[in-house]
Design a protein around this motif. Structure first.
Motif, PDB file in Angstrom:
ATOM      1  N   ARG A 268       0.838  -1.195   0.000  1.00  0.00           N
ATOM      2  CA  ARG A 268       0.000   0.000   0.000  1.00  0.00           C
ATOM      3  C   ARG A 268       0.874   1.247   0.000  1.00  0.00           C
ATOM      4  NH1 ARG A 268      -2.809   3.052   3.922  1.00  0.00           N
ATOM      5  NH2 ARG A 268      -2.129   1.642   5.579  1.00  0.00           N
ATOM      6  N   ILE A 269       0.503   2.198  -0.823  1.00  0.00           N
ATOM      7  CA  ILE A 269       1.229   3.462  -0.935  1.00  0.00           C
ATOM      8  C   ILE A 269       0.855   4.330   0.266  1.00  0.00           C
ATOM      9  CG2 ILE A 269       1.588   5.494  -2.391  1.00  0.00           C
ATOM     10  CD1 ILE A 269       0.547   3.655  -4.748  1.00  0.00           C
ATOM     11  N   GLN A 270       1.814   4.588   1.132  1.00  0.00           N
ATOM     12  CA  GLN A 270       1.510   5.257   2.395  1.00  0.00           C
ATOM     13  C   GLN A 270       0.977   6.673   2.200  1.00  0.00           C
ATOM     14  OE1 GLN A 270       1.494   3.756   5.492  1.00  0.00           O
ATOM     15  NE2 GLN A 270       1.790   1.934   4.208  1.00  0.00           N
ATOM     16  N   ASP A 271       1.472   7.373   1.196  1.00  0.00           N
ATOM     17  CA  ASP A 271       0.970   8.726   0.944  1.00  0.00           C
ATOM     18  C   ASP A 271      -0.003   8.741  -0.230  1.00  0.00           C
ATOM     19  OD1 ASP A 271       2.788   8.199  -1.054  1.00  0.00           O
ATOM     20  OD2 ASP A 271       3.694  10.202  -1.043  1.00  0.00           O
ATOM     21  N   TRP A 272      -0.733   7.643  -0.393  1.00  0.00           N
ATOM     22  CA  TRP A 272      -1.702   7.535  -1.479  1.00  0.00           C
ATOM     23  C   TRP A 272      -2.613   8.755  -1.484  1.00  0.00           C
ATOM     24  CZ3 TRP A 272      -6.951   4.809  -1.294  1.00  0.00           C
ATOM     25  CH2 TRP A 272      -7.493   4.711  -2.585  1.00  0.00           C
ATOM     26  N   TRP A 273      -2.782   9.333  -2.635  1.00  0.00           N
ATOM     27  CA  TRP A 273      -3.484  10.614  -2.753  1.00  0.00           C
ATOM     28  C   TRP A 273      -4.940  10.558  -2.297  1.00  0.00           C
ATOM     29  CZ3 TRP A 273      -7.809  11.363  -5.821  1.00  0.00           C
ATOM     30  CH2 TRP A 273      -8.122  10.326  -6.713  1.00  0.00           C
ATOM     31  N   ALA A 274      -5.584   9.371  -2.364  1.00  0.00           N
ATOM     32  CA  ALA A 274      -7.010   9.274  -2.026  1.00  0.00           C
ATOM     33  C   ALA A 274      -7.255   8.699  -0.634  1.00  0.00           C
ATOM     34  CB  ALA A 274      -7.728   8.424  -3.071  1.00  0.00           C
ATOM     35  N   LYS A 275      -6.214   8.562   0.171  1.00  0.00           N
ATOM     36  CA  LYS A 275      -6.364   7.856   1.447  1.00  0.00           C
ATOM     37  C   LYS A 275      -7.311   8.553   2.422  1.00  0.00           C
ATOM     38  CE  LYS A 275      -2.143   9.829   3.545  1.00  0.00           C
ATOM     39  NZ  LYS A 275      -2.764  10.467   4.714  1.00  0.00           N
ATOM     40  N   ASP A 276      -7.506   9.859   2.266  1.00  0.00           N
ATOM     41  CA  ASP A 276      -8.415  10.580   3.159  1.00  0.00           C
ATOM     42  C   ASP A 276      -9.688  11.048   2.458  1.00  0.00           C
ATOM     43  OD1 ASP A 276      -6.674  10.385   5.402  1.00  0.00           O
ATOM     44  OD2 ASP A 276      -5.462  12.024   4.578  1.00  0.00           O
ATOM     45  N   LYS A 277      -9.880  10.618   1.218  1.00  0.00           N
ATOM     46  CA  LYS A 277     -11.072  11.010   0.468  1.00  0.00           C
ATOM     47  C   LYS A 277     -12.282  10.222   0.977  1.00  0.00           C
ATOM     48  CE  LYS A 277      -8.572  13.615  -2.294  1.00  0.00           C
ATOM     49  NZ  LYS A 277      -8.660  15.091  -2.294  1.00  0.00           N
ATOM     50  N   LYS A 278     -13.446  10.842   0.949  1.00  0.00           N
ATOM     51  CA  LYS A 278     -14.649  10.282   1.557  1.00  0.00           C
ATOM     52  C   LYS A 278     -14.935   8.845   1.158  1.00  0.00           C
ATOM     53  CE  LYS A 278     -19.685  11.004   1.793  1.00  0.00           C
ATOM     54  NZ  LYS A 278     -20.823  11.887   1.443  1.00  0.00           N
ATOM     55  N   PHE A 279     -14.882   8.540  -0.127  1.00  0.00           N
ATOM     56  CA  PHE A 279     -15.310   7.222  -0.584  1.00  0.00           C
ATOM     57  C   PHE A 279     -14.176   6.202  -0.666  1.00  0.00           C
ATOM     58  CE2 PHE A 279     -18.497  10.183  -2.326  1.00  0.00           C
ATOM     59  CZ  PHE A 279     -19.618   9.670  -1.697  1.00  0.00           C
ATOM     60  N   TYR A 280     -12.987   6.578  -0.218  1.00  0.00           N
ATOM     61  CA  TYR A 280     -11.848   5.661  -0.299  1.00  0.00           C
ATOM     62  C   TYR A 280     -11.121   5.485   1.030  1.00  0.00           C
ATOM     63  CZ  TYR A 280     -12.849   6.556  -5.177  1.00  0.00           C
ATOM     64  OH  TYR A 280     -13.499   6.677  -6.383  1.00  0.00           O
ATOM     65  N   ARG A 281     -11.430   6.315   2.013  1.00  0.00           N
ATOM     66  CA  ARG A 281     -10.683   6.258   3.271  1.00  0.00           C
ATOM     67  C   ARG A 281     -10.972   5.007   4.085  1.00  0.00           C
ATOM     68  NH1 ARG A 281     -13.650  11.648   5.644  1.00  0.00           N
ATOM     69  NH2 ARG A 281     -15.777  10.820   5.844  1.00  0.00           N
ATOM     70  N   GLN A 282     -12.076   4.327   3.792  1.00  0.00           N
ATOM     71  CA  GLN A 282     -12.404   3.099   4.517  1.00  0.00           C
ATOM     72  C   GLN A 282     -12.136   1.843   3.688  1.00  0.00           C
ATOM     73  OE1 GLN A 282     -16.490   3.808   5.607  1.00  0.00           O
ATOM     74  NE2 GLN A 282     -15.962   5.356   7.134  1.00  0.00           N
ATOM     75  N   GLN A 283     -11.467   2.017   2.559  1.00  0.00           N
ATOM     76  CA  GLN A 283     -11.120   0.893   1.691  1.00  0.00           C
ATOM     77  C   GLN A 283      -9.610   0.671   1.696  1.00  0.00           C
ATOM     78  OE1 GLN A 283     -13.461   2.658  -1.835  1.00  0.00           O
ATOM     79  NE2 GLN A 283     -13.603   0.462  -2.211  1.00  0.00           N
ATOM     80  N   TYR A 284      -9.197  -0.461   1.113  1.00  0.00           N
ATOM     81  CA  TYR A 284      -7.775  -0.741   0.882  1.00  0.00           C
ATOM     82  C   TYR A 284      -6.968  -0.567   2.174  1.00  0.00           C
ATOM     83  CZ  TYR A 284      -9.803   0.260  -3.671  1.00  0.00           C
ATOM     84  OH  TYR A 284     -10.630   0.288  -4.766  1.00  0.00           O
ATOM     85  N   ASN A 285      -7.337  -1.344   3.177  1.00  0.00           N
ATOM     86  CA  ASN A 285      -6.777  -1.153   4.512  1.00  0.00           C
ATOM     87  C   ASN A 285      -5.464  -1.885   4.797  1.00  0.00           C
ATOM     88  OD1 ASN A 285      -9.027   0.526   5.528  1.00  0.00           O
ATOM     89  ND2 ASN A 285     -10.233  -1.330   5.214  1.00  0.00           N
ATOM     90  N   PRO A 286      -5.244  -3.110   4.305  1.00  0.00           N
ATOM     91  CA  PRO A 286      -3.978  -3.790   4.618  1.00  0.00           C
ATOM     92  C   PRO A 286      -2.771  -3.056   4.033  1.00  0.00           C
ATOM     93  CG  PRO A 286      -5.632  -5.357   3.854  1.00  0.00           C
ATOM     94  CD  PRO A 286      -6.173  -3.990   3.570  1.00  0.00           C
ATOM     95  N   ASP A 287      -1.666  -3.087   4.764  1.00  0.00           N
ATOM     96  CA  ASP A 287      -0.430  -2.477   4.263  1.00  0.00           C
ATOM     97  C   ASP A 287       0.191  -3.313   3.151  1.00  0.00           C
ATOM     98  OD1 ASP A 287      -0.405  -0.200   5.764  1.00  0.00           O
ATOM     99  OD2 ASP A 287       0.930  -0.970   7.318  1.00  0.00           O
ATOM    100  N   ARG A 288       0.043  -4.628   3.263  1.00  0.00           N
ATOM    101  CA  ARG A 288       0.625  -5.518   2.262  1.00  0.00           C
ATOM    102  C   ARG A 288      -0.395  -6.576   1.863  1.00  0.00           C
ATOM    103  NH1 ARG A 288       4.424  -8.719   4.168  1.00  0.00           N
ATOM    104  NH2 ARG A 288       5.808  -8.838   2.369  1.00  0.00           N
TER     105      ARG A 288
END
Length: 641
Positions: A268-288
């Motif tokens: 997982r990209i730690q500074d992923w641009w959408a990590k705090d966006k409303k519809f994506y902040r609760q998805q893609y949770n595992p680091d690896r």
């Protein structure tokens, strides 16, 4: 001429800026001139420039912008980032590319379909559009022009910002002849009429027709990194075969992430641009995400039960009832959890795809006989514990666009014999198999995509002998099987397409003759027409259907085409299920509602998370004998009555 020169200069400046203005060290090729020539010369079907640049002052003043803010989040506020999610592949991929030969592999979902952020997303419960790379959108007065304001935060995993130029470049990329992606060549040539850049963050996409779901075609566009692809050449397939394409999604394959023949690891990209966006902040949770290659599904389920895999798909009834039964000690003690989630999606097309390019299967009477030689009802009862239902056609689950009066032909050896007799197969040998006057037997090879379903094919094979048919079954490794299908070398393909959640079914991919034969009369390869179906009247209906903007006309055509496919007897429907099932360790957590309406498996929306503290606690409990509450749950909030 001045206008075209100005366009070329503007695009050249933008493209070179995206590429950094110079070659990478050691680079021997530069695709820039070819791209700029493509931009300048490409016309749409009306003869107008396909690529257009304007200014912000040219935007219509009366646009009604939307941003999806009225839609609710669909994950869980309790989701935790971190941890490692461990799953498996049944075969090692032959490429990291998501287009071209061998790209239809098991990791496609991880590099493309389930994780990539496109122009817009679609809410998995309401099916309304939500922000993606674009934060706002509007529909023009002509109903087929869509305007987008890009999110300035959007960027690729290699750091390149997502701008209007990246959507321009996507059309070059997907129509590039050397990627051998014929489906994409056609789609990006016919489904879009024009793309317009107003500034770096504002663009418009004109789709080919104002169909009811036109927004989905515009919103499904995905940006393509420019600098990374600067070295594209006729050797593209080899040059980029094992290079991870920069993504707008949350995961990437880093150096060391590929262990040939053993595993693929996504980080997982730690500074992923959408990590705090409303519809994506609760998805893609595992680091690896570690995908181990385990070719034998029986071995994989044992690895899962030992705790070395975090989840296992239990859609196959035998897995649910026998491999991980409710009274299994690991389930009874609360270590392993089981879940059934009812969804609302078009059903995967499990069944037999008959390759009409093979002489015997090119005979209509033989195909009709085979329809009555396959006893799927017995398979459903004996092998699938009665949990599944019979599939009736390849286009089920599209509401008013599905003709529910069409029913799959039933197993009937008498009717099978009547059809075979019309084809000249009247003599039964000592082995009970029909043959014609020349001694040619009704013998076919079924190429099976699913090792876990071999027991079902054993029953099909035994029952078919009662109808005078010999089925030989082969189960190659996953990628080898798909390669055989794509090259049209099979007799009968036993496989399924995962059908997209859309308003109406698609027909061109699987049923148009351009995907059956080339103009030179050779088999057309690397497409989804696994039956080599070649019907000019069907072609005309598909062409009209694809251009139609009238729902009533499209529905009428859809029903006619479904009936024509049924009458041609080229697809023998298998089975379907109204849910998906999964088994997972208690440290793998899900929202209280478990998943979203259109989820087809637990990875579809990536709403789960891994609690490493719970993993440790569970492992310690197993050693000490401590138990937890048993969890075998049914989530039926989306069940269709």
């Amino acid at each position: 001429m001045k206008t075209m020169l100005k366009l070329a200069l503007l695009l050249a400046a933008a493209f070179l800026a995206s590429c950094g203005g110079k070659k990478e060290a050691g680079s021997t090729t530069d695709i820039t001139p070819e791209v700029l020539k493509f931009y300048e010369e490409t016309k749409n079907e009306k003869g107008e420039p396909f690529f257009v640049t304007k200014t912000a002052t040219d935007l219509p003043a009366d646009l009604k912008w939307e941003d999806g803010s009225d839609q609710e989040e669909f994950g869980s506020p309790d989701a935790k980032k971190g941890g490692t999610y461990r799953f498996f592949l049944t075969d090692y991929p032959r490429t990291l590319r998501h287009i071209g030969p061998d790209a239809n592999n098991e990791i496609r979902d991880y590099v493309q379909d389930s994780v990539l952020i496109k122009m817009l997303g679609r809410h998995p419960n309401t099916l309304e559009m939500i922000p993606g790379c674009a934060k706002e959108w509007a529909r023009g007065a002509d109903k087929k022009t869509f305007y987008f304001k890009l999110d300035p935060d959007a960027k690729f995993s290699d750091g390149e910002p997502v701008r209007a130029d990246n959507f321009f470049f996507s059309f070059f990329y997907y129509r590039y002849p050397h990627n051998q992606a014929t489906w994409y060549h056609d789609f990006f040539s016919k489904k879009y009429e024009q793309i317009i850049k107003y500034d770096d963050l504002t663009l418009a996409v004109v789709v080919a027709s104002a169909k009811p779901d036109a927004i989905e075609y515009a919103g499904a566009l995905q940006p393509t990194a420019i600098a990374f692809h600067k070295e594209m050449s006729p050797d593209y397939l080899q040059t980029y075969n094992w290079r991870f394409i920069p993504t707008t999604g949350a995961y990437e394959v880093r150096e060391g992430g590929l262990k040939k023949g053993q595993s693929v690891t996504f980080t997982r990209i730690q500074d992923w641009w959408a990590k705090d966006k409303k519809f994506y902040r609760q998805q893609y949770n595992p680091d690896r995400v570690v995908l181990e290659v385990i070719r034998d599904p029986d071995k994989a389920i044992e690895v899962f039960k030992k705790g070395d895999l975090d989840a296992y798909r239990l859609n196959l009834p035998e897995r649910w009832h026998k491999s991980v039964p409710d009274d299994d000690p690991m389930v009874a003690k609360g270590y392993l959890h089981k879940a059934t989630f009812y969804n609302q999606v078009p059903r995967p097309t499990y069944g037999f795809w008959l390759n009409t390019a093979k002489p015997l299967l090119g005979n209509q009477d033989v195909r009709e006989g085979l329809q009555h030689s396959c006893n799927w009802d017995v398979v459903i009862q004996q092998i699938f514990y009665g949990d599944y239902e019979r599939l009736n056609l390849a286009e089920e689950g599209f509401g008013e666009f599905t003709d529910t009066s069409i029913k799959a032909r039933t197993f009937d050896p008498v009717k099978a014999a009547e059809s075979f007799a019309k084809a000249g197969f009247t003599q039964r040998g000592k082995d009970g198999i029909f043959a014609d006057a020349k001694g040619q037997r009704l013998s076919f090879t079924i190429t099976n995509s699913y090792k876990v379903l071999e027991s079902a094919l054993v029953v099909i094979k035994e029952e078919a002998r009662k109808a005078g048919v010999e089925f030989n079954v082969e189960t190659p490794e996953n990628t080898a099987g798909w390669k055989k299908f794509n090259e049209k070398q099979h007799d009968i393909a036993f496989t399924a397409f995962n059908v997209s959640v859309e308003m109406y079914p698609r027909f061109w991919e699987m049923w148009h003759s351009v995907n059956a034969y080339t103009q030179e009369g050779k088999l057309a390869v690397d497409n989804n027409n696994f039956t080599s179906f070649n019907d000019k009247e069907m072609d005309a209906m598909i062409d009209t259907y694809d251009k139609s903007e009238d729902i009533a006309e499209m529905k009428e055509l859809a029903w006619k085409m479904q009936r024509r496919i049924h009458d041609a007897a080229v697809f023998i429907p298998g089975f379907k299920s109204p849910w998906y099932r999964t088994g997972h360790w208690r440290w793998m957590k899900f929202p209280a509602h478990f998943d979203a309406r259109t989820a087809r498996d637990h990875e579809e929306n990536w709403l789960f998370w891994i609690d490493e503290d719970e993993r440790k606690a569970t492992q310690e409990a197993m050693k000490s004998g401590k138990t937890f509450e048993k969890s075998v749950k049914v989530y039926d909030q989306w069940r269709q009555k």
